[in-house]
Design a protein around this motif. Sequence first.
Motif, mmCIF file in Angstrom:
data_model
loop_
_atom_site.group_PDB
_atom_site.id
_atom_site.type_symbol
_atom_site.label_atom_id
_atom_site.label_comp_id
_atom_site.label_asym_id
_atom_site.label_seq_id
_atom_site.Cartn_x
_atom_site.Cartn_y
_atom_site.Cartn_z
ATOM 1 N N TYR A 63 3.996 -14.262 -1.522
ATOM 2 C CA TYR A 63 4.222 -13.525 -2.169
ATOM 3 C C TYR A 63 5.536 -13.803 -3.767
ATOM 4 O O TYR A 63 5.862 -15.021 -2.550
ATOM 5 C CB TYR A 63 4.643 -12.411 -2.005
ATOM 6 C CG TYR A 63 6.193 -12.066 -1.882
ATOM 7 C CD1 TYR A 63 7.376 -11.855 -1.550
ATOM 8 C CD2 TYR A 63 6.076 -12.507 0.078
ATOM 9 C CE1 TYR A 63 8.109 -12.346 -1.285
ATOM 10 C CE2 TYR A 63 7.202 -12.538 0.790
ATOM 11 C CZ TYR A 63 8.364 -12.756 -0.298
ATOM 12 O OH TYR A 63 9.887 -12.534 0.236
ATOM 13 N N CYS B 251 1.467 -4.942 -6.569
ATOM 14 C CA CYS B 251 2.752 -4.482 -5.192
ATOM 15 C C CYS B 251 3.440 -3.554 -5.970
ATOM 16 O O CYS B 251 4.349 -3.730 -6.505
ATOM 17 C CB CYS B 251 2.891 -5.464 -4.249
ATOM 18 S SG CYS B 251 2.075 -5.826 -3.371
ATOM 19 N N GLU C 229 1.218 -10.067 -4.298
ATOM 20 C CA GLU C 229 0.591 -11.085 -3.413
ATOM 21 C C GLU C 229 -0.585 -10.923 -3.440
ATOM 22 O O GLU C 229 -1.248 -11.158 -4.063
ATOM 23 C CB GLU C 229 0.642 -10.202 -2.190
ATOM 24 C CG GLU C 229 1.808 -8.922 -2.061
ATOM 25 C CD GLU C 229 2.033 -7.773 -0.758
ATOM 26 O OE1 GLU C 229 1.047 -7.274 -0.462
ATOM 27 O OE2 GLU C 229 2.889 -7.882 -0.232
#
Length: 120
Positions: A54, A96, A113
């Motif tokens: 990420y 996200c 991510e």
Amino acid sequence: MAKTPIAGTVYFKVDGKQYTIAGELTAQMDNVEREGVAGLSGVAGFNEKPIVPYIEFDCYQTSDTDMDTMASVVDATVTAEFVNGKTAILSNAWFCGPREVKGSNGEFTARFEGKKGIWE
């Protein structure tokens, strides 16, 4: 001896569109995590499991920050270019949530991510 910068300036892009970073940026490009396994007779080896790479950063909500477009990102190439010449690259990346903007300074934390992370 020439001085080489270690940290400071970072450029963050999603499919080529650059975003304004407010403060911190964290890039975790590992695709696996290993943990040592030991028994009564000593170290036996390690367990390995996949983890999600990420990039997470603090961003300003400026007039040109389209948060709905950012939140709809799926299957993108996301990069963080560091002043030291290193670039973190996420492949097949998605946004996200949540998108929580702080009214006191116009900042929010964004996290992407991806399926694969690499350093170049």
